[in-house]
Write a protein that holds these residues in place. Sequence first.
Motif, PDB file in Angstrom:
ATOM      1  N   TRP A   1      12.746 -13.713  23.995  1.00  0.00           N
ATOM      2  CA  TRP A   1      11.758 -13.568  25.062  1.00  0.00           C
ATOM      3  C   TRP A   1      11.163 -12.167  25.059  1.00  0.00           C
ATOM      4  N   LEU A   2      12.010 -11.141  24.979  1.00  0.00           N
ATOM      5  CA  LEU A   2      11.533  -9.750  25.020  1.00  0.00           C
ATOM      6  C   LEU A   2      10.740  -9.377  23.777  1.00  0.00           C
ATOM      7  N   LEU A   3      10.944 -10.101  22.673  1.00  0.00           N
ATOM      8  CA  LEU A   3      10.209  -9.832  21.443  1.00  0.00           C
ATOM      9  C   LEU A   3       8.850 -10.523  21.383  1.00  0.00           C
ATOM     10  N   GLN A   4       8.583 -11.433  22.324  1.00  0.00           N
ATOM     11  CA  GLN A   4       7.268 -12.068  22.349  1.00  0.00           C
ATOM     12  C   GLN A   4       6.217 -10.985  22.545  1.00  0.00           C
ATOM     13  N   GLU A   5       5.135 -11.101  21.817  1.00  0.00           N
ATOM     14  CA  GLU A   5       4.130 -10.029  21.785  1.00  0.00           C
ATOM     15  C   GLU A   5       3.625  -9.626  23.167  1.00  0.00           C
ATOM     16  N   ASP A   6       3.250 -10.593  23.993  1.00  0.00           N
ATOM     17  CA  ASP A   6       2.707 -10.251  25.309  1.00  0.00           C
ATOM     18  C   ASP A   6       3.761  -9.611  26.214  1.00  0.00           C
ATOM     19  N   VAL A   7       4.992 -10.061  26.104  1.00  0.00           N
ATOM     20  CA  VAL A   7       6.081  -9.483  26.910  1.00  0.00           C
ATOM     21  C   VAL A   7       6.364  -8.054  26.444  1.00  0.00           C
TER      22      VAL A   7
ATOM     23  N   TYR B   1      34.958 -14.722  28.996  1.00  0.00           N
ATOM     24  CA  TYR B   1      35.575 -14.548  27.680  1.00  0.00           C
ATOM     25  C   TYR B   1      35.384 -15.799  26.820  1.00  0.00           C
ATOM     26  N   LYS B   2      34.938 -15.588  25.590  1.00  0.00           N
ATOM     27  CA  LYS B   2      34.698 -16.671  24.618  1.00  0.00           C
ATOM     28  C   LYS B   2      33.617 -17.648  25.068  1.00  0.00           C
ATOM     29  N   THR B   3      32.612 -17.144  25.781  1.00  0.00           N
ATOM     30  CA  THR B   3      31.436 -17.955  26.102  1.00  0.00           C
ATOM     31  C   THR B   3      30.214 -17.271  25.488  1.00  0.00           C
ATOM     32  N   ASP B   4      29.068 -17.922  25.567  1.00  0.00           N
ATOM     33  CA  ASP B   4      27.820 -17.340  25.062  1.00  0.00           C
ATOM     34  C   ASP B   4      27.084 -16.543  26.131  1.00  0.00           C
ATOM     35  N   VAL B   5      27.700 -16.352  27.272  1.00  0.00           N
ATOM     36  CA  VAL B   5      27.075 -15.595  28.361  1.00  0.00           C
ATOM     37  C   VAL B   5      27.558 -14.153  28.270  1.00  0.00           C
ATOM     38  N   ARG B   6      26.607 -13.226  28.328  1.00  0.00           N
ATOM     39  CA  ARG B   6      26.912 -11.795  28.249  1.00  0.00           C
ATOM     40  C   ARG B   6      26.675 -11.146  29.603  1.00  0.00           C
ATOM     41  N   LEU B   7      27.272  -9.985  29.746  1.00  0.00           N
ATOM     42  CA  LEU B   7      27.193  -9.246  31.003  1.00  0.00           C
ATOM     43  C   LEU B   7      26.871  -7.792  30.679  1.00  0.00           C
ATOM     44  N   HIS B   8      25.968  -7.205  31.445  1.00  0.00           N
ATOM     45  CA  HIS B   8      25.628  -5.789  31.270  1.00  0.00           C
ATOM     46  C   HIS B   8      25.544  -5.145  32.641  1.00  0.00           C
ATOM     47  N   CYS B   9      26.286  -4.070  32.847  1.00  0.00           N
ATOM     48  CA  CYS B   9      26.191  -3.329  34.103  1.00  0.00           C
ATOM     49  C   CYS B   9      24.956  -2.443  34.026  1.00  0.00           C
TER      50      CYS B   9
ATOM     51  N   TYR C   1      23.378 -12.701  31.112  1.00  0.00           N
ATOM     52  CA  TYR C   1      22.290 -13.196  30.275  1.00  0.00           C
ATOM     53  C   TYR C   1      22.779 -13.957  29.054  1.00  0.00           C
ATOM     54  N   ARG C   2      21.868 -14.749  28.516  1.00  0.00           N
ATOM     55  CA  ARG C   2      22.046 -15.452  27.246  1.00  0.00           C
ATOM     56  C   ARG C   2      21.366 -14.568  26.200  1.00  0.00           C
ATOM     57  N   GLU C   3      22.170 -13.948  25.347  1.00  0.00           N
ATOM     58  CA  GLU C   3      21.686 -12.891  24.459  1.00  0.00           C
ATOM     59  C   GLU C   3      20.528 -13.312  23.556  1.00  0.00           C
ATOM     60  N   GLU C   4      20.666 -14.381  22.810  1.00  0.00           N
ATOM     61  CA  GLU C   4      19.611 -14.773  21.867  1.00  0.00           C
ATOM     62  C   GLU C   4      18.326 -15.154  22.598  1.00  0.00           C
ATOM     63  N   TRP C   5      18.472 -15.860  23.697  1.00  0.00           N
ATOM     64  CA  TRP C   5      17.319 -16.299  24.485  1.00  0.00           C
ATOM     65  C   TRP C   5      16.571 -15.077  25.017  1.00  0.00           C
ATOM     66  N   LEU C   6      17.298 -14.129  25.594  1.00  0.00           N
ATOM     67  CA  LEU C   6      16.667 -12.934  26.153  1.00  0.00           C
ATOM     68  C   LEU C   6      16.026 -12.096  25.047  1.00  0.00           C
TER      69      LEU C   6
ATOM     70  N   ASN D   1      23.012 -22.875  31.238  1.00  0.00           N
ATOM     71  CA  ASN D   1      22.057 -22.727  30.132  1.00  0.00           C
ATOM     72  C   ASN D   1      20.670 -23.296  30.422  1.00  0.00           C
ATOM     73  N   VAL D   2      20.211 -23.162  31.668  1.00  0.00           N
ATOM     74  CA  VAL D   2      18.838 -23.554  31.996  1.00  0.00           C
ATOM     75  C   VAL D   2      17.987 -22.340  32.388  1.00  0.00           C
ATOM     76  N   LYS D   3      18.595 -21.146  32.388  1.00  0.00           N
ATOM     77  CA  LYS D   3      17.884 -19.895  32.689  1.00  0.00           C
ATOM     78  C   LYS D   3      18.487 -18.818  31.801  1.00  0.00           C
ATOM     79  N   MET D   4      17.646 -17.882  31.357  1.00  0.00           N
ATOM     80  CA  MET D   4      18.145 -16.891  30.402  1.00  0.00           C
ATOM     81  C   MET D   4      18.952 -15.772  31.028  1.00  0.00           C
ATOM     82  N   SER D   5      18.714 -15.455  32.306  1.00  0.00           N
ATOM     83  CA  SER D   5      19.420 -14.317  32.894  1.00  0.00           C
ATOM     84  C   SER D   5      19.318 -14.331  34.409  1.00  0.00           C
TER      85      SER D   5
END
Length: 195
Positions: free
Chosen positions: A84-90, A55-63, A76-81, A33-37
Amino acid sequence: MPAEAVVRCLTSPQLAESVQMQMIVQSAPVLKNVKMSCMFTVPSGYLRVLCSFLYKTDVRLHCLCRGNKREVVLLYREEWLKEWLLQEDVAEFLIQYGYRPGSLKQQLQHLGKQMAYYYNQSQEFPHEMGVFLGYPLEDVRGFIHHQGKNCRCIGYWKVYSDVERAKQMFRAFDEAKNCALEEFFSGKNIREIVC
């Protein structure tokens, strides 16, 4: 941490053990939990194994895409990512590369298409990937603008802006990796390693 033990696990004939070690080595900062993805590749057919580790962690996986007996995976960490992606400049940056505002799932699907085009050799690597990996936006822009040259520092990515901030992040990532490896070799499984 003996490097030989890590290499032994990475090259194990037991593919599940090898994939588990690869996941720890390449994604420890996300697991701790020191990096988002992070992104890595695994042999085809191992997504279920990876999912079982998480399984049963806050870490998600996407192929992101499949091909040549490999699968490119984003961990990735879903909420963190999402945040981040919703920040205006990003968000504005991603619009320049064809991403439409939408759900995280839609953003990841578009990124997956871009990755698939690259792996099918029909376009350049989608360097906007750096944004999805949580790299500072200034460094992603710098990499694209300078075509990967003339960076000020190299670590987990090429740094074009705040070198000291990047070095602090690199140290935190290294510490996370060392911690995760120590925990793994002391007998913990990935679910127990995840913070």
